[in-house]
Design a protein around this motif. Structure first.
Motif, PDB file in Angstrom:
ATOM      1  N   ASN A   1       0.809  -1.226   0.000  1.00 29.25           N
ATOM      2  CA  ASN A   1       0.000   0.000   0.000  1.00 29.25           C
ATOM      3  C   ASN A   1       0.838   1.269   0.000  1.00 29.25           C
ATOM      4  N   PHE A   2       2.158   1.151  -0.211  1.00 24.22           N
ATOM      5  CA  PHE A   2       2.983   2.344  -0.236  1.00 24.22           C
ATOM      6  C   PHE A   2       2.598   3.267  -1.385  1.00 24.22           C
ATOM      7  N   ASN A   3       2.061   2.715  -2.461  1.00 24.73           N
ATOM      8  CA  ASN A   3       1.611   3.575  -3.564  1.00 24.73           C
ATOM      9  C   ASN A   3       0.588   4.592  -3.064  1.00 24.73           C
ATOM     10  N   LYS A   4      -0.338   4.134  -2.219  1.00 23.77           N
ATOM     11  CA  LYS A   4      -1.355   5.032  -1.673  1.00 23.77           C
ATOM     12  C   LYS A   4      -0.737   6.052  -0.725  1.00 23.77           C
ATOM     13  N   TYR A   5       0.128   5.582   0.172  1.00 20.52           N
ATOM     14  CA  TYR A   5       0.736   6.473   1.158  1.00 20.52           C
ATOM     15  C   TYR A   5       1.607   7.542   0.492  1.00 20.52           C
ATOM     16  N   VAL A   6       2.449   7.106  -0.455  1.00 19.41           N
ATOM     17  CA  VAL A   6       3.377   8.038  -1.094  1.00 19.41           C
ATOM     18  C   VAL A   6       2.624   9.080  -1.904  1.00 19.41           C
ATOM     19  N   GLN A   7       1.641   8.640  -2.672  1.00 16.86           N
ATOM     20  CA  GLN A   7       0.873   9.606  -3.455  1.00 16.86           C
ATOM     21  C   GLN A   7       0.163  10.600  -2.541  1.00 16.86           C
ATOM     22  N   ALA A   8      -0.369  10.120  -1.437  1.00 20.93           N
ATOM     23  CA  ALA A   8      -1.100  10.995  -0.518  1.00 20.93           C
ATOM     24  C   ALA A   8      -0.182  12.030   0.126  1.00 20.93           C
ATOM     25  N   ILE A   9       1.018  11.632   0.554  1.00 17.44           N
ATOM     26  CA  ILE A   9       1.896  12.590   1.226  1.00 17.44           C
ATOM     27  C   ILE A   9       2.452  13.602   0.225  1.00 17.44           C
ATOM     28  N   ILE A  10       2.747  13.164  -0.990  1.00 15.73           N
ATOM     29  CA  ILE A  10       3.219  14.105  -2.014  1.00 15.73           C
ATOM     30  C   ILE A  10       2.155  15.159  -2.291  1.00 15.73           C
ATOM     31  N   GLU A  11       0.922  14.715  -2.484  1.00 11.86           N
ATOM     32  CA  GLU A  11      -0.161  15.652  -2.774  1.00 11.86           C
ATOM     33  C   GLU A  11      -0.447  16.568  -1.590  1.00 11.86           C
ATOM     34  N   ALA A  12      -0.335  16.027  -0.364  1.00 15.65           N
ATOM     35  CA  ALA A  12      -0.577  16.839   0.831  1.00 15.65           C
ATOM     36  C   ALA A  12       0.476  17.938   0.956  1.00 15.65           C
ATOM     37  N   ILE A  13       1.758  17.598   0.767  1.00 15.03           N
ATOM     38  CA  ILE A  13       2.829  18.593   0.861  1.00 15.03           C
ATOM     39  C   ILE A  13       2.648  19.661  -0.216  1.00 15.03           C
ATOM     40  N   SER A  14       2.349  19.227  -1.427  1.00 13.78           N
ATOM     41  CA  SER A  14       2.185  20.170  -2.529  1.00 13.78           C
ATOM     42  C   SER A  14       1.031  21.136  -2.268  1.00 13.78           C
ATOM     43  N   THR A  15      -0.096  20.613  -1.826  1.00 12.72           N
ATOM     44  CA  THR A  15      -1.284  21.450  -1.634  1.00 12.72           C
ATOM     45  C   THR A  15      -1.166  22.333  -0.400  1.00 12.72           C
ATOM     46  N   PHE A  16      -0.790  21.741   0.724  1.00  9.78           N
ATOM     47  CA  PHE A  16      -0.787  22.493   1.984  1.00  9.78           C
ATOM     48  C   PHE A  16       0.269  23.598   1.979  1.00  9.78           C
ATOM     49  N   PHE A  17       1.467  23.302   1.467  1.00 11.98           N
ATOM     50  CA  PHE A  17       2.552  24.286   1.511  1.00 11.98           C
ATOM     51  C   PHE A  17       2.686  25.076   0.201  1.00 11.98           C
ATOM     52  N   ASP A  18       1.831  24.782  -0.771  1.00 14.99           N
ATOM     53  CA  ASP A  18       1.885  25.449  -2.079  1.00 14.99           C
ATOM     54  C   ASP A  18       3.252  25.252  -2.723  1.00 14.99           C
ATOM     55  N   ILE A  19       3.633  23.982  -2.877  1.00 14.08           N
ATOM     56  CA  ILE A  19       4.910  23.606  -3.469  1.00 14.08           C
ATOM     57  C   ILE A  19       4.651  22.795  -4.734  1.00 14.08           C
ATOM     58  N   ASN A  20       5.336  23.150  -5.803  1.00 12.59           N
ATOM     59  CA  ASN A  20       5.194  22.428  -7.059  1.00 12.59           C
ATOM     60  C   ASN A  20       5.648  20.978  -6.876  1.00 12.59           C
ATOM     61  N   ILE A  21       4.862  20.035  -7.366  1.00 11.02           N
ATOM     62  CA  ILE A  21       5.226  18.620  -7.232  1.00 11.02           C
ATOM     63  C   ILE A  21       6.581  18.331  -7.891  1.00 11.02           C
ATOM     64  N   ALA A  22       6.952  19.138  -8.884  1.00 10.98           N
ATOM     65  CA  ALA A  22       8.250  18.957  -9.539  1.00 10.98           C
ATOM     66  C   ALA A  22       9.417  19.202  -8.590  1.00 10.98           C
TER      67      ALA A  22
END
Length: 310
Positions: A93-114
């Motif tokens: 289930n790391f696919n779910k966890y990793v995608q979720a934390i990447i999206e959370a960091i990007s959205t909450f801190f306004d950081i480009n996923i790149a």
């Protein structure tokens, strides 16, 4: 592009955190498929094998680990791992966890996923069901965003930070994970590190500069060892405390100025402007202007300290 992980021809995996001329300044992570002991035990067992990589760098006046480009057989790029969405193929289930934390960091801190990468066991494909998720965030501007607002990250969807009881238990069990002698002050420092949980899976965030951000340390300088510093400093500038290497400026009780450079991620966001810190580390004199630099590093052969002081 650094930081990144590299593998050399003798099957050693390294974390390369800076480029010096045609070499990477690194620290060793693992040899082959070695398992079963702590990192520190593993490191002690393999010191002889690692000696050939030791080299003196004038800008650090120390023997550090360096790797030439010609000796690298594989590179593991944290940013490409995310850009190419390689995490979608992870098990447990790391696919779910990793995608979720990447999206959370990007959205909450306004950081480009790149600007967000994956490091550690997931990047190297040696993770287990109980492994943590290790995140690298690139760029000083992004590091500042996380530094300013990480304390509120636990209010975001599926994110929780360590509570007081968990923090104390962690620092009691993991005293080798950073600095501190007093449990309460260790707890305070620990809670300034970027650790938390996405659902029930622990994550950590480490902020690193892009090469265009790295001018705050000049490795082409010349410095000379000037003994061991051990004492209390008041922090007067923490502008570059948000990344690894972390840089602080402080003064002693006689108002003498020191620059503190910390070459491991335990220095990030640990002390703030106007706070006092007890420091023990190697002291150097910069040859061009006689200014003083204290260096705390993973390659030091002394027990260093960087403890909040009250």
């Amino acid at each position: 592009m650094v930081p990144m992980f590299i593998k050399t021809t003798d099957d050693i995996i390294w974390f390369a955190f800076n480029k010096y001329n045609d070499e990477y300044i690194c620290f060793p992570k693992i040899i082959g498929k070695y398992k079963g002991k702590s990192y520190f035990e593993w490191y002690d067992d393999h010191m002889v094998e690692l000696l050939k990589y030791r080299k003196k760098i004038d800008g650090l006046d120390e023997l550090v680990y360096t790797v030439y480009e010609k000796d690298i057989i594989e590179k593991y790029d944290p940013l490409k791992f995310v850009k190419n969405r390689e995490y979608l193929h992870l098990k447990y289930n790391f696919n779910k966890y990793v995608q979720a934390i990447i999206e959370a960091i990007s959205t909450f801190f306004d950081i480009n996923i790149a600007d967000i990468g994956i490091e550690g066991s997931i990047l190297l494909n040696c993770y287990k069901n109980n492994s943590d998720i290790d995140i690298l965030v690139f760029g000083k501007n992004n590091a500042k965003k996380i530094q300013r607002n990480f304390v509120n990250f636990g209010k975001y969807n599926n994110i929780s930070l360590f509570n007081s009881k968990q923090s104390i238990e962690y620092v009691k069990k993991r005293k080798n994970c950073g600095y501190g002698e007093n449990i309460e002050l260790m707890k305070k420092q620990f809670e300034r590190r970027y650790y938390g949980f996405i659902f029930d899976k622990q994550f950590s965030i480490v902020c690193v500069p892009y090469e265009s951000d790295s001018g705050y340390i000049d490795l082409n300088r010349k410095i000379a060892f000037d003994g061991i510093f051990e004492g209390v400093l008041t922090i007067i500038d923490d502008d570059n405390s948000c990344m690894i290497p972390s840089v602080y400026h402080g003064v002693d009780f006689k108002n003498k100025k020191y620059t503190i450079e910390i070459y491991n991620h335990y220095g990030i966001n640990q002390v703030r402007k106007n706070e006092k810190v007890f420091v023990k580390g190697k002291k150097y004199k910069k040859c061009s202007d006689n200014s003083m630099i204290i260096i705390l590093s993973f390659w030091s052969n002394i027990k260093e300290r960087f403890d909040l002081y009250e």
